[in-house]
Design a protein around this motif. Structure first.
Motif, PDB file in Angstrom:
ATOM      1  N   ASN A 113     -20.000 -14.422   0.682  1.00 51.62           N
ATOM      2  CA  ASN A 113     -20.612 -13.187   1.155  1.00 51.62           C
ATOM      3  C   ASN A 113     -21.826 -13.559   2.020  1.00 51.62           C
ATOM      4  OD1 ASN A 113     -21.782 -10.661   1.411  1.00 51.62           O
ATOM      5  ND2 ASN A 113     -22.317 -10.454  -0.743  1.00 51.62           N
TER       6      ASN A 113
ATOM      7  N   ILE B 196     -14.912 -16.735  -2.119  1.00 47.07           N
ATOM      8  CA  ILE B 196     -14.997 -16.154  -0.779  1.00 47.07           C
ATOM      9  C   ILE B 196     -16.461 -15.817  -0.576  1.00 47.07           C
ATOM     10  CG2 ILE B 196     -14.280 -14.318   0.770  1.00 47.07           C
ATOM     11  CD1 ILE B 196     -11.718 -14.019  -0.771  1.00 47.07           C
TER      12      ILE B 196
ATOM     13  N   TYR C 137     -13.069 -13.164   9.802  1.00 44.68           N
ATOM     14  CA  TYR C 137     -12.215 -12.682   8.715  1.00 44.68           C
ATOM     15  C   TYR C 137     -11.035 -13.634   8.569  1.00 44.68           C
ATOM     16  CZ  TYR C 137      -9.415  -9.705   5.687  1.00 44.68           C
ATOM     17  OH  TYR C 137      -8.684  -9.211   4.627  1.00 44.68           O
TER      18      TYR C 137
ATOM     19  N   PHE D  10     -15.971  -8.555   5.611  1.00 47.74           N
ATOM     20  CA  PHE D  10     -16.035  -9.486   6.723  1.00 47.74           C
ATOM     21  C   PHE D  10     -17.221  -9.144   7.612  1.00 47.74           C
ATOM     22  CE2 PHE D  10     -13.207  -6.109   8.237  1.00 47.74           C
ATOM     23  CZ  PHE D  10     -13.686  -5.847   9.517  1.00 47.74           C
TER      24      PHE D  10
ATOM     25  N   GLY E 253     -17.140 -13.952   4.575  1.00 50.67           N
ATOM     26  CA  GLY E 253     -15.732 -14.048   4.226  1.00 50.67           C
ATOM     27  C   GLY E 253     -15.191 -15.457   4.302  1.00 50.67           C
TER      28      GLY E 253
END
Length: 426
Positions: free
Chosen positions: A159, A157, A320, A344, A162
């Motif tokens: 950064n 995921i 998100y 998110f 997200g």
């Protein structure tokens, strides 16, 4: 117990740990010592020559750290792990074992800003060259492969945005070209995503974040999946060639499916030295015991707040994957069915100035450069973590001028929503 593998919650508490044999202490002790006494000269020689496992010096091994290493290896489903000083150290030691001067690795373009900076600048000092590929287009990774490519790197995921990475697609490319896939699993943790199950070969973590979970310690981890065959592969001499410092030992032949972890320890930690302090290992271990409970609450809170903000008049967009309208929602359901993480981004209609004002007006959210705390955190990446990047790089990394990153903690979501509404109104 039977031969059945314990469940995730059980492993998070018990993996690698046992009552201390000498004192009966149930919690893992902090072995705050620099070095360890040998039984005799032969014992010392066997340790230094890698003929026996044991402790020599806490830069290389430590009993507290060993429990942490066994626990994360169990949670990720790997063969072995090595605890190091930070997430950056985990990335650095991984590349040190894979790369020679002039070699290349391909990295997804949606990454933590510190990793982007490390790859673009610091690695050049070692002659390691990064080639960027489009996270959303797996074929761009394959097009970037050359005879000098030694690895593919991504985040499970990403950064700050997200973004869910299609790990299996990248793994298929890596396997076609017989190069290892390295996945940074910091944002997901093994509670949400286990990259080895989708074809990764190596997993790295910043244990500073959700694994520790309380914002009180810095640490990193490298996990060996035991899936890549290093034997006889001249592209990876650290693992496939005789090591002169160990009397010609070939690590891949001697240690098999955990040879990469051994290389990180005896060639990386030994010589470069970014060791994890036992006290930090102790704190991270305590954090991992509640990881399943915390991560589920993080995800539930994040979904509630992302849903609220997606309808706010001052907010242009919310990124998100837990939202059904998000472009990565399908990948989130496939890779992270328990939740899409706690971090998110959102884009404010007022742009850069609105982002700066929002982080200044929040009360419950702490304005700082971290994620994965029990407390909710906020940052404006364009003016902080991604400041060193060019404007196109910021936008490519999901950190444009209007972007604010939230790391949702464990507070009551109603209180967090009230804080956000007040700050956005101000």
């Amino acid at each position: 117990m039977t031969d059945r593998l314990p469940g995730f919650n059980t492993l998070a508490i018990h993996a690698g740990a046992a009552p201390d044999k000498s004192t009966g202490a149930r919690a893992t002790p902090i072995y705050q010592t620099a070095s360890f006494v040998f039984d005799d000269v032969d014992h010392a020689a066997s340790l230094f020559g890698l003929q026996a496992f044991g402790n020599i010096y806490s830069r290389i091994t430590n009993p507290t750290n060993a429990v942490l290493e066994e626990r994360i290896a169990a949670l990720e489903g790997g063969t072995a792990a090595v605890a190091v000083a930070s997430g950056h150290a985990a990335e650095f030691l991984t590349m040190n074992a894979l790369m020679q001067p002039g070699d290349e690795f391909i990295a997804a373009d949606k990454l933590y800003g510190g990793s982007i900076n490390q790859f673009n600048h610091a690695y050049k000092n070692f002659g390691w060259n990064v080639v960027w590929a489009d996270t959303d287009d797996p074929s761009s990774f394959e097009r970037a492969i050359t005879p000098r490519t030694r690895a593919i790197f991504c985040e499970s995921i990403a950064n700050p945005g997200g973004v869910i990475t299609d790990i299996a697609a990248l793994s298929a490319i890596a396997k076609r070209h017989n190069i290892p896939l390295v996945v940074d699993n910091t944002m997901a943790t093994p509670y949400l995503i286990r990259p080895f199950e989708h074809g990764a070969d190596i997993v790295v973590h910043s244990a500073t974040k959700f694994l520790g979970g309380h914002g009180n310690s810095i640490g990193g981890l490298v996990v060996d999946g035991g899936t890549f065959n290093w034997a006889g592969d001249d592209r990876y001499p650290a693992l496939s060639q005789p090591r002169p410092e160990y009397a010609g030992m070939v690590l891949s032949e001697t240690f098999g499916n955990f040879a990469f972890a051994i290389a990180i320890r005896v060639l990386g930690l030994r010589d470069l030295g970014p060791a994890l302090a036992p006290f930090n290992a102790f704190l991270i271990l305590n954090g991992i015991e509640t990881l399943p409970l915390r991560m589920q609450r993080h995800c539930d809170n994040a979904l509630a707040i992302a849903t609220h903000l997606s309808r706010h008049a001052a907010v242009d967009w919310v990124s998100y994957p837990g939202l059904e309208s998000d472009r990565y929602h399908g990948l989130a359901r496939r890779y992270a069915p328990l939740g899409s993480g706690a971090v998110f981004t959102l884009g404010l209609k007022g742009g850069y100035e609105a982002g700066v004002k929002l982080v200044s007006n929040l009360q419950l959210f702490s304005h700082l450069a971290n994620i994965g705390d029990t407390r909710s955190l906020v940052i404006h990446p364009a003016s902080t973590t991604h400041r060193q990047l060019t404007d196109p790089q910021k936008i490519s990394a999901g950190a444009g001028p209007e972007v604010v990153r939230l790391s949702i903690g464990l507070e009551d979501p109603a209180d967090l929503i009230e804080d956000l509404d007040a700050a956005l109104s101000a």
